[in-house]
Write a protein that holds these residues in place. Structure first.
Motif, mmCIF file in Angstrom:
data_model
loop_
_atom_site.group_PDB
_atom_site.id
_atom_site.type_symbol
_atom_site.label_atom_id
_atom_site.label_comp_id
_atom_site.label_asym_id
_atom_site.label_seq_id
_atom_site.Cartn_x
_atom_site.Cartn_y
_atom_site.Cartn_z
ATOM 1 N N SER A 134 0.823 -1.227 0.000
ATOM 2 C CA SER A 134 0.000 0.000 0.000
ATOM 3 C C SER A 134 0.850 1.266 0.000
ATOM 4 C CB SER A 134 -0.978 -0.014 1.172
ATOM 5 O OG SER A 134 -0.265 -0.136 2.372
ATOM 6 N N ASN A 135 2.111 1.192 0.400
ATOM 7 C CA ASN A 135 2.998 2.358 0.312
ATOM 8 C C ASN A 135 3.351 2.693 -1.127
ATOM 9 O OD1 ASN A 135 3.075 2.485 3.032
ATOM 10 N ND2 ASN A 135 5.124 1.617 3.260
ATOM 11 N N GLN A 136 3.287 1.684 -2.000
ATOM 12 C CA GLN A 136 3.660 1.899 -3.397
ATOM 13 C C GLN A 136 2.419 2.025 -4.275
ATOM 14 O OE1 GLN A 136 6.721 2.612 -4.050
ATOM 15 N NE2 GLN A 136 7.333 2.170 -1.955
ATOM 16 N N GLY A 137 1.565 0.995 -4.262
ATOM 17 C CA GLY A 137 0.308 1.081 -5.019
ATOM 18 C C GLY A 137 0.489 1.217 -6.514
ATOM 19 N N PHE A 138 1.281 0.324 -7.096
ATOM 20 C CA PHE A 138 1.475 0.314 -8.555
ATOM 21 C C PHE A 138 0.900 -0.980 -9.141
ATOM 22 C CE2 PHE A 138 5.241 2.880 -7.178
ATOM 23 C CZ PHE A 138 4.896 4.058 -7.800
ATOM 24 N N PRO A 139 -0.415 -1.000 -9.441
ATOM 25 C CA PRO A 139 -1.014 -2.252 -9.934
ATOM 26 C C PRO A 139 -0.422 -2.721 -11.270
ATOM 27 C CG PRO A 139 -2.560 -0.418 -10.100
ATOM 28 C CD PRO A 139 -1.396 0.071 -9.318
ATOM 29 N N GLY A 140 -0.039 -1.768 -12.124
ATOM 30 C CA GLY A 140 0.538 -2.143 -13.412
ATOM 31 C C GLY A 140 1.884 -2.830 -13.237
ATOM 32 N N SER A 142 12.172 2.771 -5.556
ATOM 33 C CA SER A 142 11.373 3.552 -6.508
ATOM 34 C C SER A 142 11.163 2.717 -7.770
ATOM 35 C CB SER A 142 12.102 4.841 -6.887
ATOM 36 O OG SER A 142 13.271 4.527 -7.635
ATOM 37 N N PRO A 143 10.124 3.051 -8.557
ATOM 38 C CA PRO A 143 9.943 2.325 -9.821
ATOM 39 C C PRO A 143 11.195 2.363 -10.697
ATOM 40 C CG PRO A 143 7.969 3.547 -9.331
ATOM 41 C CD PRO A 143 8.985 3.968 -8.307
ATOM 42 N N ASP A 179 12.887 -0.144 -22.863
ATOM 43 C CA ASP A 179 11.843 0.800 -23.307
ATOM 44 C C ASP A 179 11.063 1.348 -22.107
ATOM 45 O OD1 ASP A 179 12.545 0.292 -25.899
ATOM 46 O OD2 ASP A 179 10.711 -0.775 -26.453
ATOM 47 N N LEU A 180 10.716 0.435 -21.192
ATOM 48 C CA LEU A 180 9.969 0.860 -20.002
ATOM 49 C C LEU A 180 10.746 1.896 -19.209
ATOM 50 C CD1 LEU A 180 8.472 -2.408 -18.428
ATOM 51 C CD2 LEU A 180 7.260 -0.548 -19.577
ATOM 52 N N LEU A 181 12.053 1.666 -19.088
ATOM 53 C CA LEU A 181 12.907 2.585 -18.322
ATOM 54 C C LEU A 181 12.981 3.937 -19.025
ATOM 55 C CD1 LEU A 181 14.691 2.922 -15.851
ATOM 56 C CD2 LEU A 181 16.594 1.954 -17.157
ATOM 57 N N THR A 182 13.135 3.920 -20.336
ATOM 58 C CA THR A 182 13.183 5.174 -21.105
ATOM 59 C C THR A 182 11.886 5.956 -20.939
ATOM 60 O OG1 THR A 182 14.612 4.134 -22.748
ATOM 61 C CG2 THR A 182 13.469 6.141 -23.437
ATOM 62 N N GLN A 183 10.755 5.236 -21.042
ATOM 63 C CA GLN A 183 9.452 5.902 -20.927
ATOM 64 C C GLN A 183 9.247 6.462 -19.517
ATOM 65 O OE1 GLN A 183 7.114 2.612 -22.211
ATOM 66 N NE2 GLN A 183 7.657 2.901 -24.375
ATOM 67 N N LEU A 184 9.706 5.697 -18.552
ATOM 68 C CA LEU A 184 9.574 6.145 -17.162
ATOM 69 C C LEU A 184 10.405 7.403 -16.927
ATOM 70 C CD1 LEU A 184 8.559 5.634 -14.290
ATOM 71 C CD2 LEU A 184 10.417 4.001 -13.978
#
Ligand SMILES: [Fe+2]
Length: 172
Positions: free
Chosen positions: A40-46, A90-91, A145-150
Motif C-alpha cells: 500500500s505504500n507503493q500502489g502500482f497495480p501495473g 522507486s519504480p 523501453d519501459l525505463l526510457t518511458q519512465l
C-alpha cells in the motif's frame, strides 16, 4: 547412466543446472518486486502485474530446462535460492534492477550456449538459440523501453500514474 544419454557432456549438464538456478532466482526476485509494487505504500497495480507475469515466465523457463535436462539423460540438481532485496525504493530503481537481472541471465545463457558449442552438442546449442536467446533479447529491449518511458515522464505525479496504468493495460 541414463538410457537416453548420447553426446551429452557433463559440462553441459552442469551449465544447464546452473541456468535452472538462475531462472528460479530471477523468478524469486520478480516475486519480491511484485510484492513491493503491490504494497500500500507503493500502489502500482501495473508494475505488480508486470512483475508477477515475469515471475511466472522465469519459472516456466526453469521448468522447460528441467524437462530438457531429463530428455537428454542428465541429472537435475536444484540449488538453494538467495533471499532477494525486499525494498526496491522507486519504480526507476526497480526497473533498473530488472534490466540488470535480465542481462545477467542473458550472460549465463550465452555461456551455456558456448559450453554446448565447445562439446559439439548441436542439439543443445540449437535449443538455447531457438527457444531462449530470442526471448531474452526481446525481454531486455522491452525493459529498456519501459525505463526510457519512465524517465521521460519524470518518474512521479501524473506521468508515473499513467505509465503504471499503461502497464496495467498491457499485462492484466
Ligand atoms: Fe528466463
Amino acid at each position: 547412466m541414463s538410457l537416453c544419454k548420447q553426446n551429452f557432456a557433463s559440462a553441459s549438464e552442469e551449465a544447464i543446472n546452473y541456468q535452472i538456478s538462475q531462472e528460479l532466482q530471477a523468478s524469486q526476485v520478480y516475486l519480491s518486486l511484485a510484492s513491493w509494487a503491490d504494497s500500500s505504500n507503493q500502489g502500482f497495480p501495473g508494475l505488480q502485474q508486470f512483475f508477477k507475469k515475469s515471475a511466472e515466465e522465469e519459472r516456466e523457463h526453469a521448468q522447460k530446462l528441467i524437462e530438457y535436462q531429463n530428455r537428454r539423460g542428465g541429472r537435475v540438481v536444484l540449488q538453494t535460492l538467495q533471499a532477494p532485496e525486499m525494498d526496491w525504493n522507486s519504480p526507476q530503481n526497480a526497473i533498473e534492477a530488472t534490466l540488470q537481472l535480465e542481462k545477467d541471465v542473458n550472460k549465463s545463457l550465452l555461456n551455456l550456449h558456448k559450453v554446448a558449442d565447445e562439446s559439439n552438442d548441436s542439439q543443445l546449442t540449437d535449443f538455447i538459440a531457438s527457444v531462449y536467446l530470442p526471448e531474452q533479447v526481446d525481454g531486455i529491449k522491452k525493459i529498456a523501453d519501459l525505463l526510457t518511458q519512465l524517465n521521460r515522464v519524470g518518474g512521479d505525479g501524473l506521468g508515473l500514474y499513467l505509465w503504471d496504468q499503461e502497464l496495467l493495460k498491457q499485462y492484466s
